[in-house]
Design a protein around this motif. Structure first.
Motif, PDB file in Angstrom:
ATOM      1  N   ASP A  11       0.814  -1.221   0.000  1.00  0.00           N
ATOM      2  CA  ASP A  11       0.000   0.000   0.000  1.00  0.00           C
ATOM      3  C   ASP A  11       0.845   1.266   0.000  1.00  0.00           C
ATOM      4  N   GLU A  12       2.092   1.159  -0.448  1.00  0.00           N
ATOM      5  CA  GLU A  12       2.911   2.354  -0.633  1.00  0.00           C
ATOM      6  C   GLU A  12       3.436   2.371  -2.067  1.00  0.00           C
ATOM      7  N   ASP A 302       8.039   0.408   3.642  1.00  0.00           N
ATOM      8  CA  ASP A 302       8.231   0.288   2.197  1.00  0.00           C
ATOM      9  C   ASP A 302       8.591   1.620   1.539  1.00  0.00           C
TER      10      ASP A 302
HETATM   11 MG    MG Z   1       2.624  -0.526   4.106  1.00  0.00          MG
END
Ligand code: MG
Ligand code: ATP
Ligand code: FE
Length: 341
Positions: A11-12, A302
């Motif tokens: 999610d990055e 991340d």
């Molecule tokens: Mg993350």
């Protein structure tokens, strides 16, 4: 050699430019945390779609910040796995499209190798060999690292990862997602003498971990309070959780140093940003006379910088690793020990 790094495993969205002569030139990150928060975890399809939206503006940002023009990029490194298939495919197809358009080679990078090598981006990097503790949202592993691609697994979690335990326990305490930083802040106000939680596998003779029982123990404490759990109770539970988890991580690191006879310990992954863990490891390092190395705080979770860096390291060792066929595949499941040099 200038390498563009593209990270999109979860999610990055992270993009970065690393120059083997000048170091990190620029990096940019967009975290989707706010979008996933309302669902209490990452929604894969939403993650993929958002990577598509963010990647090109981030690319433009790193180019303008560094003053690098597209044609100066020598190779493009992208996260090939492990991670969410759809999210990985977005990063891989962007890398592939750029490679094709610019006529530059590309290279698939292992996400965990990115984490593992991220402390080498710091101002005082460790030298090989070292023991590495990788503590991220999906993994908890102790490794002996003799060089790029030379990883020997010493031990790993049998169930939940350390970051997962942080996130699940934080959720039980109503602290949102991802809850690692929040539970850590709350623990600072907790009284350590109120609750004692189990130290899973502390005395096992191996270097493996188990954290699912710890989360269950937190659940039991929360349930015992029924609905009237006050902020101080939450802080006391958070403190008990962090103390237990940190004690196990430190003890296993010491055991790994003893087993390997090495004097350098490297921490990587999101939980490496945890202040209680860093304080405990620093104290142990002083007492036992070893050195401990961390990534810069912003490179614990991340990011694109670690992917650009890992890609550059690999291309320096083996220029043949760069591929010019623009067919790509991603590896959502990809054990680190399947990665050669
Ligand atoms: Mg993350
Ligand atoms: P993997 O790399 O294994 O695929 P991931 O990419 O999701 O998983 P990271 O980005 O390395 O993992 O780390 C995210 C994890 O780190 C989350 O579980 C988060 O709660 C945890 N984390 C981040 N900062 C802290 C902190 N200060 N204290 C404790 N945990 C933290
Ligand atoms: Fe990660």
């Amino acid at each position: 050699m200038i390498v563009l790094g593209v990270e999109s495993s979860c999610d990055e969205t992270g993009l970065a430019l690393y120059d083997t002569e000048r170091g990190l030139l620029a990096h940019a990150l967009y975290s989707q945390v706010a979008m996933h928060e309302q669902y209490g975890g990452v929604v894969p399809e939403l993650a993929s779609r958002d990577h598509i939206r963010r990647a090109i503006p981030l690319l433009q940002q790193v180019l303008s910040e560094s003053g690098v023009v597209r044609q100066d990029i020598d190779a493009i490194a992208y996260t090939q796995g492990p991670g969410l298939a759809g999210a990985l495919l977005v990063g891989a197809s962007i890398a592939c499209g750029l490679g094709l358009a610019l006529d530059k080679p590309m290279l698939g990078v292992h996400h965990l190798e990115g984490h593992l090598l991220s402390p080498l981006l710091a101002s005082q990097p460790p030298t090989f060999p070292f023991v590495a503790l990788l503590v991220s949202g999906g993994h908890t592993q102790l490794m002996r690292v003799d060089g790029v691609g030379q990883y020997t697994l010493l031990g790993e979690t049998l169930d939940d990862a350390a970051g997962e335990a942080f996130d699940k326990s934080a959720k039980l305490l109503g602290l949102g997602y991802p809850g690692g930083p929040a539970i850590s802040r709350m623990a600072e106000f907790g009284d350590p003498s109120v609750y004692q939680l189990p130290r899973p596998m502390l005395h096992s003779k191996n270097l493996d971990f188990s954290f699912s029982g710890l989360k269950t123990a937190v659940l039991t404490l929360v349930k015992n309070h029924q609905t009237n759990i006050c902020e101080q109770d939450k802080a006391n539970i958070a403190r008990a959780f962090v103390d237990a988890l940190v004690e196990v991580l430190v003890a296993k690191c010491l055991a790994a140093l003893k087993q390997t006879g090495l004097k350098r310990l490297v921490i990587a992954g999101g939980v490496g940003a945890n202040q209680q863990l860093r304080t405990a490891l620093n104290a142990a390092a002083e007492k036992r006379r070893f050195r401990v190395y961390y990534p810069e705080l912003e490179f614990c979770t991340d990011n694109g910088a670690m992917i650009a860096f890992a890609g550059a390291m690999r291309l320096q060792i083996n220029p043949e690793a760069a591929q010019r066929s623009y067919a790509f595949n991603v590896r959502p499941r990809w054990p680190l020990n399947e990665l050669g040099i």
